[in-house]
Write a protein that holds these residues in place. Structure first.
Motif, PDB file in Angstrom:
ATOM      1  N   LEU A 406     -12.288   9.688 -19.675  1.00 49.78           N
ATOM      2  CA  LEU A 406     -11.503   8.474 -19.470  1.00 49.78           C
ATOM      3  C   LEU A 406     -10.158   8.786 -18.826  1.00 49.78           C
ATOM      4  N   GLU A 407      -9.516   9.875 -19.246  1.00 43.68           N
ATOM      5  CA  GLU A 407      -8.245  10.273 -18.622  1.00 43.68           C
ATOM      6  C   GLU A 407      -8.425  10.526 -17.129  1.00 43.68           C
ATOM      7  N   LEU A 408      -9.487  11.202 -16.772  1.00 43.64           N
ATOM      8  CA  LEU A 408      -9.726  11.520 -15.363  1.00 43.64           C
ATOM      9  C   LEU A 408     -10.020  10.260 -14.558  1.00 43.64           C
ATOM     10  N   VAL A 409     -10.914   9.429 -15.042  1.00 47.20           N
ATOM     11  CA  VAL A 409     -11.265   8.214 -14.302  1.00 47.20           C
ATOM     12  C   VAL A 409     -10.043   7.317 -14.133  1.00 47.20           C
ATOM     13  N   THR A 410      -9.250   7.184 -15.196  1.00 48.46           N
ATOM     14  CA  THR A 410      -8.110   6.271 -15.170  1.00 48.46           C
ATOM     15  C   THR A 410      -7.007   6.742 -14.233  1.00 48.46           C
ATOM     16  N   THR A 411      -6.912   8.031 -14.008  1.00 48.72           N
ATOM     17  CA  THR A 411      -5.846   8.555 -13.142  1.00 48.72           C
ATOM     18  C   THR A 411      -6.352   8.927 -11.749  1.00 48.72           C
ATOM     19  N   GLY A 412      -7.541   8.418 -11.393  1.00 47.94           N
ATOM     20  CA  GLY A 412      -7.978   8.526 -10.009  1.00 47.94           C
ATOM     21  C   GLY A 412      -9.010   9.585  -9.700  1.00 47.94           C
ATOM     22  N   TRP A 413      -9.452  10.333 -10.690  1.00 53.58           N
ATOM     23  CA  TRP A 413     -10.503  11.327 -10.483  1.00 53.58           C
ATOM     24  C   TRP A 413     -11.823  10.610 -10.785  1.00 53.58           C
ATOM     25  N   ALA A 472     -21.171   2.362  -4.758  1.00 57.30           N
ATOM     26  CA  ALA A 472     -20.729   3.745  -4.521  1.00 57.30           C
ATOM     27  C   ALA A 472     -20.893   4.537  -5.805  1.00 57.30           C
ATOM     28  N   ARG A 473     -21.026   5.853  -5.646  1.00 57.93           N
ATOM     29  CA  ARG A 473     -21.101   6.727  -6.814  1.00 57.93           C
ATOM     30  C   ARG A 473     -19.671   6.947  -7.323  1.00 57.93           C
ATOM     31  N   GLN A 474     -19.190   5.944  -8.036  1.00 52.65           N
ATOM     32  CA  GLN A 474     -17.783   5.948  -8.396  1.00 52.65           C
ATOM     33  C   GLN A 474     -17.573   5.106  -9.645  1.00 52.65           C
ATOM     34  N   PHE A 475     -16.593   5.528 -10.480  1.00 50.46           N
ATOM     35  CA  PHE A 475     -16.234   4.788 -11.680  1.00 50.46           C
ATOM     36  C   PHE A 475     -14.877   4.117 -11.473  1.00 50.46           C
ATOM     37  N   GLN A 476     -14.654   3.080 -12.251  1.00 51.27           N
ATOM     38  CA  GLN A 476     -13.353   2.425 -12.271  1.00 51.27           C
ATOM     39  C   GLN A 476     -12.949   2.184 -13.719  1.00 51.27           C
ATOM     40  N   PRO A 477     -11.674   2.324 -14.033  1.00 50.92           N
ATOM     41  CA  PRO A 477     -11.240   1.966 -15.383  1.00 50.92           C
ATOM     42  C   PRO A 477     -11.124   0.453 -15.503  1.00 50.92           C
ATOM     43  N   THR A 478     -11.454  -0.074 -16.641  1.00 51.99           N
ATOM     44  CA  THR A 478     -11.184  -1.480 -16.934  1.00 51.99           C
ATOM     45  C   THR A 478      -9.719  -1.610 -17.356  1.00 51.99           C
ATOM     46  N   PRO A 479      -9.203  -2.834 -17.446  1.00 55.60           N
ATOM     47  CA  PRO A 479      -7.845  -2.981 -18.014  1.00 55.60           C
ATOM     48  C   PRO A 479      -7.725  -2.338 -19.398  1.00 55.60           C
ATOM     49  N   LEU A 480      -8.799  -2.435 -20.197  1.00 55.10           N
ATOM     50  CA  LEU A 480      -8.764  -1.777 -21.506  1.00 55.10           C
ATOM     51  C   LEU A 480      -8.675  -0.269 -21.351  1.00 55.10           C
ATOM     52  N   GLY A 481      -9.441   0.300 -20.425  1.00 54.38           N
ATOM     53  CA  GLY A 481      -9.377   1.740 -20.206  1.00 54.38           C
ATOM     54  C   GLY A 481      -7.994   2.186 -19.775  1.00 54.38           C
ATOM     55  N   GLU A 482      -7.387   1.453 -18.841  1.00 53.86           N
ATOM     56  CA  GLU A 482      -6.037   1.800 -18.395  1.00 53.86           C
ATOM     57  C   GLU A 482      -5.037   1.658 -19.534  1.00 53.86           C
ATOM     58  N   GLY A 483      -5.172   0.554 -20.295  1.00 58.19           N
ATOM     59  CA  GLY A 483      -4.261   0.356 -21.419  1.00 58.19           C
ATOM     60  C   GLY A 483      -4.403   1.425 -22.481  1.00 58.19           C
ATOM     61  N   THR A 484      -5.626   1.891 -22.684  1.00 61.82           N
ATOM     62  CA  THR A 484      -5.880   2.942 -23.680  1.00 61.82           C
ATOM     63  C   THR A 484      -5.201   4.244 -23.296  1.00 61.82           C
ATOM     64  N   ILE A 485      -5.292   4.612 -22.031  1.00 64.01           N
ATOM     65  CA  ILE A 485      -4.645   5.856 -21.592  1.00 64.01           C
ATOM     66  C   ILE A 485      -3.131   5.730 -21.648  1.00 64.01           C
ATOM     67  N   GLU A 486      -2.600   4.575 -21.247  1.00 63.46           N
ATOM     68  CA  GLU A 486      -1.153   4.385 -21.363  1.00 63.46           C
ATOM     69  C   GLU A 486      -0.722   4.432 -22.823  1.00 63.46           C
TER      70      GLU A 486
END
Length: 748
Positions: A406-413, A472-486
């Motif tokens: 989740l940290e990686l996906v949320t920060t652009g990896w 695309a073979r790609q993930f995106q964070p949801t608002p919950l995912g972004e909020g969780t990492i913050e």
């Protein structure tokens, strides 16, 4: 001075300059070996050497070489306590020529950034201050990679540096598998044969059926000449009770004639609880205890007193096991087991390593281990028998693996390729085996990693932390995912992903209109896992039942904070009315406030919930333990805290202030400004506060006068609070508009 064979002239100058800055006249065997092994040459290096053999000088020389090449360096240490010490050490030789920074903004402006492993990892993820373009990362005493507390962050920080191709210089005193770690980091390995500079005599103390507290007391009395003692204990309660037992003997009562009770009252800023009073009395006997729940000022003071020789026997939990450099002659390991399990050998080695550190004049140190199984203890822990455990990965655990993804996906990896490439820099990949238990053959490492990532991604998808693109073979964070990492990056909470999801569901089910201060504080105590006490008075139990909160440790914590602490009741009064130990309210309150502040990221993630206007001010009040109308003074005037502002309120509430007509009813600010206007003389105002309000001296009174004279507020402090009670001078005012670091203009 360095006298190292075959070292280039430029490198010799670097070594000599660092040595000279620290006042060293010659190199130790470890240092000479490291330089001869080429640590100043390009490439990654791992240096393993005993405590006191000069690893830091090696690291500083490597740092200076990169700086001389106009490179930038991150110098990483395990804890925030060590950041300041390391920065000061490097400033001895680099302050005139280089920017050696720590804290906010360091990555933007520093030539050398002194930071923790965790903060570096986050800086790399976000490329903060061009962190990905650093030239060198120094890993100082990274043996805390063993533990579950800091270990995951250290492993991720090393992986992040390797992913970006940043050169590594690593050093540690205790590693059970140095060659494997060197292979992981693609580093040249130097293992020093040099023994510890000052030897430690290890002995067992057979406690048999005796109570541990009694055995400790008897042993310390018999070995008084081997003080100062540092005694490591497993539990906070044992730390306190054992210290009290030794203090009662008064065998160290002659080491100081200070009035510790009076000093404790000042250090606790007027919040002298029964526990802190007991601690002060122990200090009169040359004994103290130290653990994470003590007020920060008190913890620092105790360490200072121990270093100055005013305390001869310090009982502590393992919070000071790393980086504690003090005049310890003898370490006592009081608890070699946690429950039925023996502690790690690496932990034992770190604990006893606090004894007889260089620079304190000891010819030898002592390590005494209390045990009811002497033979097993000697075989497991003592030289020459002991064998350090290997360092193992921390993301084998499903929870940590999911957090990493989740940290990686949320920060652009966000592509499988990037994520796989990062994970392959982890120790996890290095230690992934092809053959399992009893010779079972596994599929290839790549296949297994792919399966593990798919499982973790599916879990995060199911709980709606991330989404997967259809195109695309790609993930995106949801608002919950972004909020969780913050939330994670901005708090010290160890909440699980499932707990955060539950909190988010609770928010959405509740809705903005039903989100009150009380229920949010209660849910935050659960998220922060803070439990002030399990005891509960009839008064507190009645309040909890009236407001439908469970009468459990979380409910008790929330109730104390909401109904007593933020009303700025004296801590002794809180103890009297709630039957709890008030000594640790401040530390628990700060942890809850920290977590409460971070919940804004989870609240903002929901389209159904609006962040309440009162959140920031409620956070501040819980952190500082003050009423709503006290916040402007506490937040903006240095030296004014809950004790002094309470005394100021009590003075202004008096009906008989000499020379002043009755002050108006209303908020503290209204009374204070009316009082200022009544006196109509700034000097007289200052002298009156100085002479009549306990705890407020001339300097603080001057600051109050400057603030009152320069600011004005039109405030409306009368409101109906969460519980439907109209309050004046208790829970006054709307909490809207307050933020940390504001001026009174923001309260208009």
């Amino acid at each position: 001075m360095s006298e190292i064979a075959d070292l280039p002239d430029d490198d010799t100058e670097i070594v000599d300059e660092v040595m000279s800055a620290h006042g060293y006249e010659s190199l130790k065997e470890t240092q000479r070996l490291a330089f001869e092994d080429g640590i100043l040459e390009s490439g990654n290096h791992l240096l393993v050497a005993e405590t006191g053999n000069g690893k830091t000088l090696c690291a500083e020389a490597v740092t200076k070489k990169h700086l001389d090449r106009e490179g930038r360096v991150a110098y990483l240490v395990p804890s925030r306590q060590l950041v300041r010490d390391k920065r000061e050490s490097m400033q001895e030789w680099g302050s005139d020529e280089y920017q050696i920074h720590s804290g906010p903004g360091a990555y933007q402006s520093g030539d050398v950034i002194v930071a923790t492993f965790d903060s570096f990892y986050r800086a790399i993820l976000r490329d903060k201050g061009s962190a990905r373009n650093l030239d060198l990362v120094v890993l100082d005493d990274f043996h805390e990679i063993y533990g579950g507390f800091r270990g995951p962050g250290i492993e991720k920080a090393i992986a992040a540096a390797m992913y970006e191709g940043i050169e590594l210089f690593s050093m540690s005193a205790t590693l059970g598998n140095p060659q494997e770690l060197a292979d992981w980091m693609d580093a040249d390995l130097t293992v020093s044969p040099e023994g510890r500079e000052i030897e430690i005599q290890e002995e067992v103390v057979n406690v048999g059926p005796q109570e541990k507290k009694d055995a400790l007391t008897s042993f310390i009395r018999s070995e008084r000449d081997k003080a100062p003692f540092l005694v490591f204990n497993y539990a906070k309660s044992w730390t306190e009770s054992r210290a009290e037992a030794v203090a009662k003997t008064r065998i160290f009562a002659d080491v100081s004639n200070r009035n510790f009770l009076e000093e404790m009252e000042r250090k606790s800023q007027g919040e002298l609880t029964s526990t802190l009073e007991d601690l002060a009395r122990m200090m009169d006997a040359g004994v103290a205890f130290h653990h994470s729940d003590l007020p920060q000022d008190v913890k620092v003071w105790i360490v200072d007193l121990y270093e100055e020789g005013e305390i001869k026997c310090l009982f502590a939990t393992t919070t000071i096991a790393y980086g504690f450099d003090a005049p310890v002659q003898s370490v006592i390991v009081a608890d070699i087991k946690r429950g039925p399990e023996f502690v790690g050998v690496y932990e034992y080695v770190q604990w006893i390593g606090r004894a007889a550190r260089p620079g304190y004049g000891y010819d030898e140190g002592y390590a005494f281990t209390l045990t009811d199984d002497p033979a097993e203890t000697i075989e497991r822990y003592f030289e020459p028998h002991r064998e350090l455990e290997p360092v193992t990965t921390h993301i084998e655990n499903d929870e940590r693996f999911r957090w990493l993804l989740l940290e990686l996906v949320t920060t652009g990896w966000d592509t499988p390729h990037e994520i796989e490439a990062f994970v392959k820099e982890m120790l996890y990949w290095q230690q992934m085996k092809q053959v399992g238990a009893w010779g079972r053959e596994h599929s290839s490492r790549d296949e297994r990693l792919n399966e593990r990532l798919r499982e973790a991604a599916d879990w995060l998808l199911d709980l709606e932390f991330i989404t997967e693109k259809d195109t695309a073979r790609q993930f995106q964070p949801t608002p919950l995912g972004e909020g969780t990492i913050e939330f994670s990056f901005n708090s010290f909470s160890n909440a699980t992903l499932a707990a955060i999801r539950s909190f988010y569901d609770w928010l959405e089910d509740l809705g903005t209109g039903n989100l009150t201060r009380l229920n949010l504080v209660y849910q935050t105590t659960i998220l922060a896992d803070r439990k002030i006490d399990s005891s509960c008075s009839d008064e507190l139990e009645g309040l909890l039942q009236e407001h439908e909160l469970p009468v459990d440790e979380y409910g008790i914590t929330a109730g104390i904070l909401r109904w007593y602490w933020v009303k700025n009741l004296d801590t002794r009064e809180i103890e009297k009315r709630t039957d709890i130990d008030g000594a640790y309210i401040s530390s628990d309150a700060r942890r809850v406030a920290d977590t409460l502040d971070a919940t804004k990221y989870l609240i903002d993630a929901s389209p159904e919930i609006h962040r309440p206007e009162w959140l920031n001010i409620m956070t501040f009040r819980i952190e500082r333990g003050v009423r709503r109308d006290e916040v402007p003074l506490v937040e903006n005037i240095r030296g004014v805290g809950r004790h002094r502002v309470r005394n100021l309120r009590e003075y202004l509430d008096r009906p008989d202030i000499p020379g002043v007509d009755q002050l108006p009813d209303g908020s503290l600010w209204e009374k204070l400004t009316a009082f200022y206007d009544e006196l109509d003389n700034p000097d007289f105002f200052v002298d009156t506060l100085d002479g009549n309000v306990p705890g407020i001296g001339k300097r603080t009174a001057n600051r109050i006068e400057e603030f009152v004279s320069d600011q004005s507020v039109e405030d409306e402090y009368l409101e109906t609070d969460d519980e439907g009670v109209t309050t004046v001078n208790d829970e006054p005012g709307s909490d809207g508009g307050y933020t940390r670091g504001t001026s009174l203009d923001d309260f208009s």
